[in-house]
Design an enzyme around this catalytic site. Sequence first.
Site, PDB file in Angstrom:
ATOM      1  CB  CYS A 138       3.101  34.389   5.055  1.00 44.49           C
ATOM      2  SG  CYS A 138       1.639  34.007   5.879  1.00 44.49           S
ATOM      3  CE  LYS A 186       0.251  39.350   6.551  1.00 41.41           C
ATOM      4  NZ  LYS A 186      -0.021  38.018   7.234  1.00 41.41           N
TER       5      LYS A 186
HETATM    6  N1  SAJ Z   1      12.575  30.370   8.586  1.00 44.35           N
HETATM    7  C1  SAJ Z   1      13.780  30.148   8.539  1.00 44.35           C
HETATM    8  N2  SAJ Z   1      14.716  30.786   9.608  1.00 44.35           N
HETATM    9  C2  SAJ Z   1      13.858  31.337  10.657  1.00 44.35           C
HETATM   10  C3  SAJ Z   1      12.510  31.414  10.635  1.00 44.35           C
HETATM   11  C4  SAJ Z   1      11.870  30.849   9.704  1.00 44.35           C
HETATM   12  O1  SAJ Z   1      14.522  29.459   7.795  1.00 44.35           O
HETATM   13  O2  SAJ Z   1      14.625  32.020  11.464  1.00 44.35           O
HETATM   14  C5  SAJ Z   1      11.839  29.589   7.617  1.00 44.35           C
HETATM   15  C6  SAJ Z   1      10.795  28.484   8.259  1.00 44.35           C
HETATM   16  O3  SAJ Z   1      11.267  27.327   8.053  1.00 44.35           O
HETATM   17  C7  SAJ Z   1       9.707  28.502   7.236  1.00 44.35           C
HETATM   18  C8  SAJ Z   1       9.519  30.042   6.686  1.00 44.35           C
HETATM   19  O4  SAJ Z   1      10.835  30.463   6.851  1.00 44.35           O
HETATM   20  O5  SAJ Z   1       9.813  27.963   6.161  1.00 44.35           O
HETATM   21  C9  SAJ Z   1       8.323  30.795   7.085  1.00 44.35           C
HETATM   22  O6  SAJ Z   1       8.673  30.585   8.779  1.00 44.35           O
HETATM   23  P1  SAJ Z   1       7.762  31.403   9.701  1.00 44.35           P
HETATM   24  O7  SAJ Z   1       8.132  30.992  11.209  1.00 44.35           O
HETATM   25  O8  SAJ Z   1       7.676  32.864   9.251  1.00 44.35           O
HETATM   26  O9  SAJ Z   1       6.342  30.785   9.469  1.00 44.35           O
HETATM   27  P2  SAJ Z   1       4.924  31.270   8.693  1.00 44.35           P
HETATM   28  O10 SAJ Z   1       5.123  31.542   7.284  1.00 44.35           O
HETATM   29  O11 SAJ Z   1       3.892  30.354   8.893  1.00 44.35           O
HETATM   30  O12 SAJ Z   1       4.807  32.625   9.269  1.00 44.35           O
HETATM   31  C10 SAJ Z   1       3.593  33.362   9.916  1.00 44.35           C
HETATM   32  C11 SAJ Z   1       3.677  34.741   9.393  1.00 44.35           C
HETATM   33  N3  SAJ Z   1       2.464  35.068  10.014  1.00 44.35           N
HETATM   34  C12 SAJ Z   1       1.487  35.944   9.112  1.00 44.35           C
HETATM   35  O13 SAJ Z   1       1.986  35.925   8.018  1.00 44.35           O
HETATM   36  C13 SAJ Z   1       0.425  36.303   9.535  1.00 44.35           C
HETATM   37  C14 SAJ Z   1       4.736  35.421  10.096  1.00 44.35           C
HETATM   38  O14 SAJ Z   1       4.368  36.872   9.677  1.00 44.35           O
HETATM   39  C15 SAJ Z   1       4.896  35.262  11.436  1.00 44.35           C
HETATM   40  O15 SAJ Z   1       6.069  35.948  12.062  1.00 44.35           O
HETATM   41  C16 SAJ Z   1       5.209  33.744  11.666  1.00 44.35           C
HETATM   42  O16 SAJ Z   1       4.121  32.968  11.494  1.00 44.35           O
HETATM   43  C17 SAJ Z   1       5.477  33.524  13.270  1.00 44.35           C
HETATM   44  O17 SAJ Z   1       6.220  32.724  13.463  1.00 44.35           O
HETATM   45  O18 SAJ Z   1       4.622  34.197  14.206  1.00 44.35           O
END
Ligand code: SAJ
Length: 454
Positions: free
Chosen positions: A282, A228
């Site tokens: 996360c 994870k």
């Molecule tokens: N972000 C960026 N650039 C990117 C991707 C994301 O700046 O290329 C930022 C987003 O704006 C956000 C943060 O990172 O602020 C997190 O983004 P995320 O897409 O990872 O969203 P989360 O936090 O909801 O991530 C969850 C996580 N799932 C779990 O922890 C179970 C992550 O591991 C998953 O990869 C993500 O969902 C997903 O999109 O599947």
Amino acid sequence: MGIMNLSRREILDAVKTGKIQVCVIGLGRIGLPTAAVFAEAGAKVIGVDINPEIVRLVSSGRCQFPDEPGLSELVERMVKSGRLRVTGDAYSAASEADVIIICVPTPVDENKVPDYSAVRTACETIAKSLRRDSLIIIESTVGPGTVEDMIIPILELNSGMRAGTDFGVASCPERADPGRILKDLRSVPRVVGGVDQRSTEAASALYEAVLGVKIVKVSNPKTANAVKLTENLFRDVNIALANEFALLYERLGIDTIEVINACSTKYNFMPHYPGAGVGGPCLPQNPYYLIVEGVKVGNIPYLVRMAREINDRMPDHVVTLVAEALNEVGKTVRGSKIAVLGVAYKPNIHDLQLTPMEKVIKRLMEMGATITIFDPMFIGEVVFGIQAEASLADAVRGADCILIGTAHREFRGLDVNALHRLCNSPAALVDARHVVDPKEAKEAGFAYRGVGRR
Ligand code: SAJ
């Protein structure tokens, strides 16, 4: 019955015929959908939450996550059918349960030290009424080794029983993405690591019966927790790399988004994008669970730690871009009205957890700006002490600067010319999430800046 004495086949049947009693501790964005999906599969489920408000809300068939597609309807159906009951009393709920699933939050404190107090309290309580041959599953994210070195001793001490022999323990870290939790619960493979083979097999059979997804069995809980964290830290580090490219390419007059999109044509490139920073429950916290374990054994994961510093620095960079864009039109942050479009930590969800936009807004206000907010997920709500506007036009009218903080689907195709007409010309536009086309923004008359853009 003792789920630990059932074969895989018997567990599959027991779930379907409602003979399995499941207790889910923690009814948050992971626990509530998990409880609902277990109930939907046929299990009799008792949801437990420490917050009386949540117990009252869910007991009446309602759900605190309207932004999770399908969840409100499923919760209502499961509560109405009596298959999902809710209580604040973990002790009594555990005393009736064959399976106990721990889904409580594991935040990090202000010193970036993981706070496992919710997990400890939950385990101390359920251990006191734990039934012999029941199964405990930890879904909460914890550092590798925490189950073996902290949780199991608590369970054995408070139950007077032995893990593995008298009850099963397995880690099955949640892997669902906020905003599509139900979809992911029903499709993303689950990683299961038990304290012994019997625990691994029982937990695997249970998740296979309920979720119908592929089960990836690993050696033990610490391995499951490492999977994870590896997934999420891989993502945080790659986002940091994208942010690092952005900070450099801005100076070199290169458009980072153009570069990343071109890189994406290579079969083994995994695109990540620069932005205002990294928010959510996360990614900003998970790295510290591993760093703490690394410090214990004298091996600090430097790249993981540096990535956090780079991502945490992005909100300051956004503030700098706002100041630069305003200066370009002869204005300063002090005394300017800045319309912030989007505060949620990621697109299309109603969630502010650790959103980078909080730091951006607070910094701009300290510098003397007046802030208006429009976020389609927070219409009319008070966000960081500011009443969010009911419409985008209300937020933008008379603004000296527009700042796009979240790439909500409503912001795709924004009419930058209409926005410019609403602003207090000459006006600036800063795009922290590469939503608008830089060329269009400049042609509309804005002094434009974008994270990673020329
Ligand atoms: N972000 C960026 N650039 C990117 C991707 C994301 O700046 O290329 C930022 C987003 O704006 C956000 C943060 O990172 O602020 C997190 O983004 P995320 O897409 O990872 O969203 P989360 O936090 O909801 O991530 C969850 C996580 N799932 C779990 O922890 C179970 C992550 O591991 C998953 O990869 C993500 O969902 C997903 O999109 O599947």
